[in-house]
Design a protein around this motif. Structure first.
Motif, PDB file in Angstrom:
ATOM      1  N   PHE A  76       0.834  -1.200   0.000  1.00 12.32           N
ATOM      2  CA  PHE A  76       0.000   0.000   0.000  1.00 12.32           C
ATOM      3  C   PHE A  76       0.876   1.261   0.000  1.00 12.32           C
ATOM      4  O   PHE A  76       0.668   2.178  -0.797  1.00 12.32           O
ATOM      5  CB  PHE A  76      -0.923  -0.011   1.227  1.00 12.32           C
ATOM      6  N   PHE A  77       1.878   1.274   0.895  1.00 12.16           N
ATOM      7  CA  PHE A  77       2.771   2.438   0.958  1.00 12.16           C
ATOM      8  C   PHE A  77       3.544   2.619  -0.356  1.00 12.16           C
ATOM      9  O   PHE A  77       3.767   3.729  -0.815  1.00 12.16           O
ATOM     10  CB  PHE A  77       3.744   2.302   2.140  1.00 12.16           C
ATOM     11  N   PHE A  78       3.920   1.474  -0.952  1.00 13.83           N
ATOM     12  CA  PHE A  78       4.632   1.530  -2.231  1.00 13.83           C
ATOM     13  C   PHE A  78       3.742   2.153  -3.304  1.00 13.83           C
ATOM     14  O   PHE A  78       4.181   2.984  -4.098  1.00 13.83           O
ATOM     15  CB  PHE A  78       5.090   0.121  -2.631  1.00 13.83           C
ATOM     16  N   LEU A  79       2.463   1.748  -3.269  1.00 14.60           N
ATOM     17  CA  LEU A  79       1.499   2.269  -4.242  1.00 14.60           C
ATOM     18  C   LEU A  79       1.320   3.785  -4.074  1.00 14.60           C
ATOM     19  O   LEU A  79       1.287   4.533  -5.058  1.00 14.60           O
ATOM     20  CB  LEU A  79       0.153   1.560  -4.034  1.00 14.60           C
ATOM     21  N   VAL A  80       1.222   4.205  -2.821  1.00 10.51           N
ATOM     22  CA  VAL A  80       1.095   5.644  -2.524  1.00 10.51           C
ATOM     23  C   VAL A  80       2.317   6.379  -3.064  1.00 10.51           C
ATOM     24  O   VAL A  80       2.206   7.437  -3.712  1.00 10.51           O
ATOM     25  CB  VAL A  80       0.946   5.869  -0.996  1.00 10.51           C
ATOM     26  N   PHE A  81       3.491   5.783  -2.840  1.00 14.55           N
ATOM     27  CA  PHE A  81       4.747   6.382  -3.291  1.00 14.55           C
ATOM     28  C   PHE A  81       4.777   6.507  -4.819  1.00 14.55           C
ATOM     29  O   PHE A  81       5.107   7.548  -5.372  1.00 14.55           O
ATOM     30  CB  PHE A  81       5.908   5.508  -2.786  1.00 14.55           C
ATOM     31  N   VAL A  82       4.368   5.411  -5.490  1.00 16.65           N
ATOM     32  CA  VAL A  82       4.374   5.402  -6.961  1.00 16.65           C
ATOM     33  C   VAL A  82       3.390   6.449  -7.495  1.00 16.65           C
ATOM     34  O   VAL A  82       3.702   7.201  -8.422  1.00 16.65           O
ATOM     35  CB  VAL A  82       4.029   3.990  -7.507  1.00 16.65           C
ATOM     36  N   THR A  83       2.201   6.499  -6.887  1.00 14.82           N
ATOM     37  CA  THR A  83       1.171   7.457  -7.326  1.00 14.82           C
ATOM     38  C   THR A  83       1.682   8.883  -7.159  1.00 14.82           C
ATOM     39  O   THR A  83       1.546   9.727  -8.055  1.00 14.82           O
ATOM     40  CB  THR A  83      -0.117   7.270  -6.484  1.00 14.82           C
ATOM     41  N   SER A  84       2.307   9.107  -6.008  1.00 15.38           N
ATOM     42  CA  SER A  84       2.824  10.431  -5.715  1.00 15.38           C
ATOM     43  C   SER A  84       3.916  10.813  -6.726  1.00 15.38           C
ATOM     44  O   SER A  84       3.960  11.937  -7.226  1.00 15.38           O
ATOM     45  CB  SER A  84       3.364  10.446  -4.286  1.00 15.38           C
ATOM     46  N   THR A  85       4.756   9.849  -7.041  1.00 18.62           N
ATOM     47  CA  THR A  85       5.841  10.090  -7.997  1.00 18.62           C
ATOM     48  C   THR A  85       5.275  10.384  -9.383  1.00 18.62           C
ATOM     49  O   THR A  85       5.712  11.297 -10.070  1.00 18.62           O
ATOM     50  CB  THR A  85       6.772   8.855  -8.064  1.00 18.62           C
TER      51      THR A  85
END
Lengths: 290, 266
Positions: free
Chosen positions: B195-204
């Protein structure tokens, strides 16, 4: 032609389970593997059958490794206390699977045994009681075309009638097709007349390894008045003792000194296997095993 | 091939086909019979189209899940096989052979279904269906010969399933060695980290990150066979196919390494 277990050690989380085990298991013999709870019997059998790995040491069958080797693993069968069959599978299907992998599985004999034990082969393994799970595994063990059969607690959950039936069948199948059986059990009295050779595993080491007659020949119960018994057994390898009133019994393992006079009041008898085992592995007494 | 390897492979393939049959049956029951019964009992039978429902089952996707899940089932098979004198090595080899056979069979069934049921029901030609499939990015790379493109699509999907299967094998073998406690921790932790990885990718992706991922993006484009001057449909399928082959070999190697350490739990 044998299974050679050489310098096998096993430890788990820093705790020693097996300590430098060296054994030879020869063809066409019935062995007893005896030991108290937690002695490491099941661990040893699991290592031999490559279900777990030894920390160090080797196990070979006719000089071929038993580790990850279909050829050697297919020549032995371990009937273990742990159930490795799928609970939802029907017994007939499990027999099919065994036939598929082992080859010449004696299906007719399996059917006969199932009838004798009143085991419904159409039942699912998970629906069986502990006793009937044991019976099913015993049937497979007796019918599988392996040269070395290891039976870990083979009568677990069986009533007296079924135990008797199993011992009879074991003798019969052994007479018809001699192969090696290694029986690990706590019911020593029941297998004492079956086994030819015994291994005692005590405190993670093999402390006794010999033929049953030889071992029993070296084990004695010396009974009589306390003072006379003590005098006679001084310096002998006393593995245990009992006292009832003024009568004392000393249990000795090892040769008696022939030149030592036996007092008239002292009686010397051989121990049975169970009594010998109990005294050898009872560490409240100081036992010295040669 | 040794007798034992043949016996284990046959056993696993037979079991896989039975499981696949049950899976498709459950799929049919859940997505065809159940909606039919619902429509029947709610008096909405007019709104229910049997043919349309049957044609949208997505067998390829289901097979992808199936092959991943069944290939990850390691310990159940291991304990039965070691009980029957089968070595870990033979077990691994048999699973690889089973995966190859099942991937081809699964894709064959999915292709038959796609081009024999779904496409005709939706009034699509095979070419139109291919253009709308997961292979659409590469559907014209080999020219306009439909047979060649269908063949390439078939091989592409098989490789994808093999990759999924070997990944399942690797994860299953690793999980089989973990204790129940550690397994639970992993199962709980991975989705949270994901989930955190997904948030990071989305943010990027939204440009809110000071990291520069251009290199990574270019690498992913290369792996996907992206052609700078080519439209979708003309991407090069060789890089992804090669990636899937190499990835499968790596995953199979990981599965082998952990498979060799399998042991019976006391």
């Amino acid at each position: 032609m044998s299974i050679q277990i050489q310098a096998v050690n096993q430890s788990f989380h820093g705790q020693t389970i097996l300590d430098n085990i060296n054994l030879t298991i020869e063809p066409q013999k019935i062995y007893g593997l005896l030991g108290r709870n937690g002695a490491g019997k099941s661990t040893l059998l699991n290592i031999i059958s490559n279900r777990i790995f030894a920390t160090s040491g080797t196990v070979t069958l006719d000089e071929d490794s038993l580790v990850d080797n279909d050829h050697t693993l297919g020549r032995l069968y371990l009937m273990s206390e742990v159930n490795l069959y799928n609970e939802r599978t029907k017994l007939t299907k499990l027999l099919d699977v065994t036939t598929r992998f082992y080859g010449d599985f004696d299906r007719d004999y399996a059917t006969q045994l199932a009838a004798k034990f009143e085991l419904d082969l159409n039942a699912r393994f998970g629906k069986l009681s502990t006793g009937y799970r044991t019976i099913f595994k015993l049937i497979v063990a007796l019918c599988v075309p392996a040269d070395y059969i290891f039976l870990d607690e083979p009568v677990l959950g069986l009533d007296a009638n079924h135990r008797e039936l199993f011992y009879q069948e074991l003798i019969e199948t052994y007479s018809e097709r001699p192969r090696t059986f290694v029986i690990s059990t706590h019911l020593i009295e029941e297998i004492a007349n079956l086994i030819e050779h015994v291994f005692v595993l005590d405190q993670h080491q093999i402390t006794v390894n010999g033929s049953v007659p030889d071992i029993l020949d070296r084990s004695y119960a010396i009974t009589g008045p306390d003072a006379d018994v003590r005098q006679y057994t001084t310096g002998l390898n006393i593995i245990g003792q009992d006292q009832l009133g003024g009568i004392t019994a000393h249990y000795v393992y090892g040769a008696l000194e022939d030149d030592r006079p036996i007092p008239d009041t002292v009686k010397i008898e051989h121990l049975d296997l169970q009594k010998l085992f109990v005294n050898l592995t009872n560490h409240q007494e100081v036992a010295h095993v040669n | 091939m040794s007798t034992k390897l043949r016996a284990v492979t046959r056993y696993l393939i037979k079991e896989q086909f039975q499981l696949l049959g049950w899976t498709y049956l459950c799929l049919f029951a859940a997505f065809v019979i159940l909606p039919f019964l619902m429509a029947l009992f709610t008096g909405n039978l007019k709104g229910f189209s049997f043919i349309s429902t049957v044609s949208d089952l997505g067998l390829g996707v289901v097979f992808g899940f199936f092959i991943f899940m069944t290939m990850s089932l390691t310990y159940e098979h291991f304990k039965l096989l070691i009980q029957n004198g089968i070595s870990r090595k033979t077990f691994w080899q048999a699973r690889i052979l089973t995966l190859l056979v099942m991937s081809v069979a699964g894709e064959f069934i999915a292709a038959l279904y796609n081009y024999g049921v779904t496409a005709p029901v939706h009034h699509h030609s095979a070419s139109q269906f291919l253009d709308a499939s997961t292979y659409s990015l590469y559907a014209h790379y080999f020219g306009s010969n439909l047979a060649i493109n269908l063949g390439a699509s078939f091989i592409f999907s098989c490789l994808f399933f093999i990759g999924l299967g070997t990944t399942g094998m690797a994860l299953g073998s690793i999980f089989s060695l973990l204790t129940k406690f550690v397994r639970r921790i992993v199962i709980i932790t991975i989705p949270i980290l994901g989930f955190f990885f997904l948030v990071f990718v989305t943010s990027t992706a939204a440009g809110n990150s000071h990291y520069n991922f251009e290199g990574l993006a270019n690498f992913v484009k290369f792996l996907l066979g992206y052609q700078a001057n080519g439209a979708a449909g003309n991407f090069n399928p060789w890089p992804p196919m090669l990636t899937m082959v190499i990835g499968s070999i790596i995953m199979a190697g990981i599965a082998y390494a952990f498979n060799r350490k399998l042991r019976i739990k006391q």
